[in-house]
Design a protein around this motif. Structure first.
Motif, mmCIF file in Angstrom:
data_model
loop_
_atom_site.group_PDB
_atom_site.id
_atom_site.type_symbol
_atom_site.label_atom_id
_atom_site.label_comp_id
_atom_site.label_asym_id
_atom_site.label_seq_id
_atom_site.Cartn_x
_atom_site.Cartn_y
_atom_site.Cartn_z
ATOM 1 N N VAL A 156 0.859 -1.185 0.000
ATOM 2 C CA VAL A 156 0.000 0.000 0.000
ATOM 3 C C VAL A 156 0.892 1.232 0.000
ATOM 4 N N GLN A 157 0.584 2.182 -0.862
ATOM 5 C CA GLN A 157 1.345 3.428 -0.915
ATOM 6 C C GLN A 157 0.432 4.614 -0.668
ATOM 7 N N LEU A 158 0.926 5.555 0.111
ATOM 8 C CA LEU A 158 0.222 6.798 0.354
ATOM 9 C C LEU A 158 1.096 7.937 -0.151
ATOM 10 N N GLN A 159 0.497 8.855 -0.861
ATOM 11 C CA GLN A 159 1.240 9.991 -1.383
ATOM 12 C C GLN A 159 0.557 11.283 -0.963
ATOM 13 N N ALA A 160 1.247 12.041 -0.119
ATOM 14 C CA ALA A 160 0.719 13.310 0.374
ATOM 15 C C ALA A 160 1.147 14.454 -0.543
ATOM 16 N N SER A 161 0.271 15.419 -0.674
ATOM 17 C CA SER A 161 0.588 16.605 -1.468
ATOM 18 C C SER A 161 -0.244 17.778 -0.966
ATOM 19 N N GLY A 162 0.088 18.963 -1.472
ATOM 20 C CA GLY A 162 -0.712 20.131 -1.158
ATOM 21 C C GLY A 162 -0.092 21.103 -0.183
ATOM 22 N N GLY A 163 1.055 20.752 0.377
ATOM 23 C CA GLY A 163 1.697 21.670 1.291
ATOM 24 C C GLY A 163 2.242 22.887 0.571
ATOM 25 N N GLY A 164 2.684 23.845 1.358
ATOM 26 C CA GLY A 164 3.241 25.045 0.772
ATOM 27 C C GLY A 164 3.382 26.142 1.795
ATOM 28 N N LEU A 165 3.641 27.332 1.288
ATOM 29 C CA LEU A 165 3.793 28.515 2.124
ATOM 30 C C LEU A 165 2.508 29.330 2.068
ATOM 31 N N VAL A 166 1.996 29.682 3.233
ATOM 32 C CA VAL A 166 0.748 30.436 3.297
ATOM 33 C C VAL A 166 0.855 31.452 4.430
ATOM 34 N N GLN A 167 0.164 32.544 4.292
ATOM 35 C CA GLN A 167 0.155 33.550 5.355
ATOM 36 C C GLN A 167 -0.781 33.137 6.479
ATOM 37 N N ALA A 168 -0.486 33.617 7.654
ATOM 38 C CA ALA A 168 -1.360 33.358 8.796
ATOM 39 C C ALA A 168 -2.781 33.816 8.458
ATOM 40 N N GLY A 169 -3.743 32.977 8.834
ATOM 41 C CA GLY A 169 -5.134 33.260 8.516
ATOM 42 C C GLY A 169 -5.605 32.631 7.218
ATOM 43 N N GLY A 170 -4.663 32.136 6.450
ATOM 44 C CA GLY A 170 -4.999 31.542 5.161
ATOM 45 C C GLY A 170 -5.429 30.091 5.276
ATOM 46 N N SER A 171 -5.599 29.467 4.113
ATOM 47 C CA SER A 171 -6.078 28.088 4.049
ATOM 48 C C SER A 171 -5.220 27.264 3.100
ATOM 49 N N LEU A 172 -5.207 25.980 3.355
ATOM 50 C CA LEU A 172 -4.573 25.003 2.467
ATOM 51 C C LEU A 172 -5.370 23.717 2.540
ATOM 52 N N ARG A 173 -5.323 22.953 1.475
ATOM 53 C CA ARG A 173 -5.919 21.620 1.504
ATOM 54 C C ARG A 173 -4.851 20.593 1.149
ATOM 55 N N LEU A 174 -4.627 19.682 2.055
ATOM 56 C CA LEU A 174 -3.698 18.581 1.814
ATOM 57 C C LEU A 174 -4.466 17.391 1.264
ATOM 58 N N SER A 175 -3.797 16.671 0.386
ATOM 59 C CA SER A 175 -4.390 15.472 -0.197
ATOM 60 C C SER A 175 -3.497 14.272 0.074
ATOM 61 N N CYS A 176 -4.112 13.136 0.233
ATOM 62 C CA CYS A 176 -3.367 11.887 0.386
ATOM 63 C C CYS A 176 -3.981 10.865 -0.563
ATOM 64 N N ARG A 177 -3.231 10.524 -1.580
ATOM 65 C CA ARG A 177 -3.691 9.531 -2.546
ATOM 66 C C ARG A 177 -3.278 8.147 -2.068
ATOM 67 N N VAL A 178 -4.235 7.224 -2.085
ATOM 68 C CA VAL A 178 -4.016 5.866 -1.580
ATOM 69 C C VAL A 178 -4.022 4.896 -2.757
ATOM 70 N N SER A 179 -3.132 3.928 -2.731
ATOM 71 C CA SER A 179 -2.965 3.039 -3.885
ATOM 72 C C SER A 179 -3.960 1.881 -3.912
ATOM 73 N N ILE A 180 -4.791 1.750 -2.875
ATOM 74 C CA ILE A 180 -5.776 0.678 -2.839
ATOM 75 C C ILE A 180 -7.148 1.272 -2.540
ATOM 76 N N SER A 181 -8.151 0.435 -2.581
ATOM 77 C CA SER A 181 -9.507 0.896 -2.281
ATOM 78 C C SER A 181 -9.591 1.411 -0.846
ATOM 79 N N MET A 182 -10.237 2.540 -0.700
ATOM 80 C CA MET A 182 -10.412 3.131 0.621
ATOM 81 C C MET A 182 -11.225 2.223 1.543
ATOM 82 N N HIS A 183 -12.051 1.382 0.944
ATOM 83 C CA HIS A 183 -12.924 0.534 1.757
ATOM 84 C C HIS A 183 -12.128 -0.507 2.540
ATOM 85 N N SER A 184 -10.896 -0.740 2.142
ATOM 86 C CA SER A 184 -10.078 -1.723 2.845
ATOM 87 C C SER A 184 -9.310 -1.118 4.017
ATOM 88 N N LEU A 185 -9.471 0.183 4.229
ATOM 89 C CA LEU A 185 -8.768 0.857 5.314
ATOM 90 C C LEU A 185 -9.667 1.007 6.525
#
Length: 118
Positions: free
Chosen positions: A1-30
């Motif tokens: 099983v592989q997990l790949q995180a993405s979406g990080g970065g530099l943001v100002q205080a008060g701002g927003s970010l969305r992180l994503s984690c892509r999973v190599s198998i069906s989510m139903h098995s987790l």
């Protein structure tokens, strides 16, 4: 099983970010999907988790600001972060565990850096 995180970065205080984690198998098995973070010189801490049934848990410092969600069709789960503070700066890791034939397996993504400037 592989997990790949993405979406990080530099943001100002008060701002927003969305992180994503892509999973190599069906989510139903987790069983559990989660986000952890680790700042320099600090221990890794749980940010948010979601069990397969949908129940969520959040660290005290992020309650009301962060939301964990999932998209089974995309084999991915997310961390929406709002009202970011400088103390949220850390490397964020996605994590998942799976119970298979009575044995628990856990898996980690590679981490994505979030830096919040004040």
């Amino acid at each position: 099983v592989q997990l790949q995180a993405s979406g990080g970065g530099l943001v100002q205080a008060g701002g927003s970010l969305r992180l994503s984690c892509r999973v190599s198998i069906s989510m139903h098995s987790l069983n559990v999907m989660a986000w952890y973070r680790q700042a320099p010189g600090k221990q890794r801490e749980l940010v948010a988790s979601m069990i397969d049934g949908g129940s969520t848990t959040y660290g005290e410092s992020v309650k009301g600001r962060f939301t964990i969600s999932r998209d089974n069709a995309k084999n991915a789960f997310y961390l929406q972060m709002s009202s970011l503070k400088s103390e949220d700066s850390a490397v964020y890791y996605c994590h998942a565990d799976q119970l298979f034939s009575g044995t628990r397996y856990d898996f980690w993504g590679q981490g994505t850096q979030v830096t919040v400037s004040s």
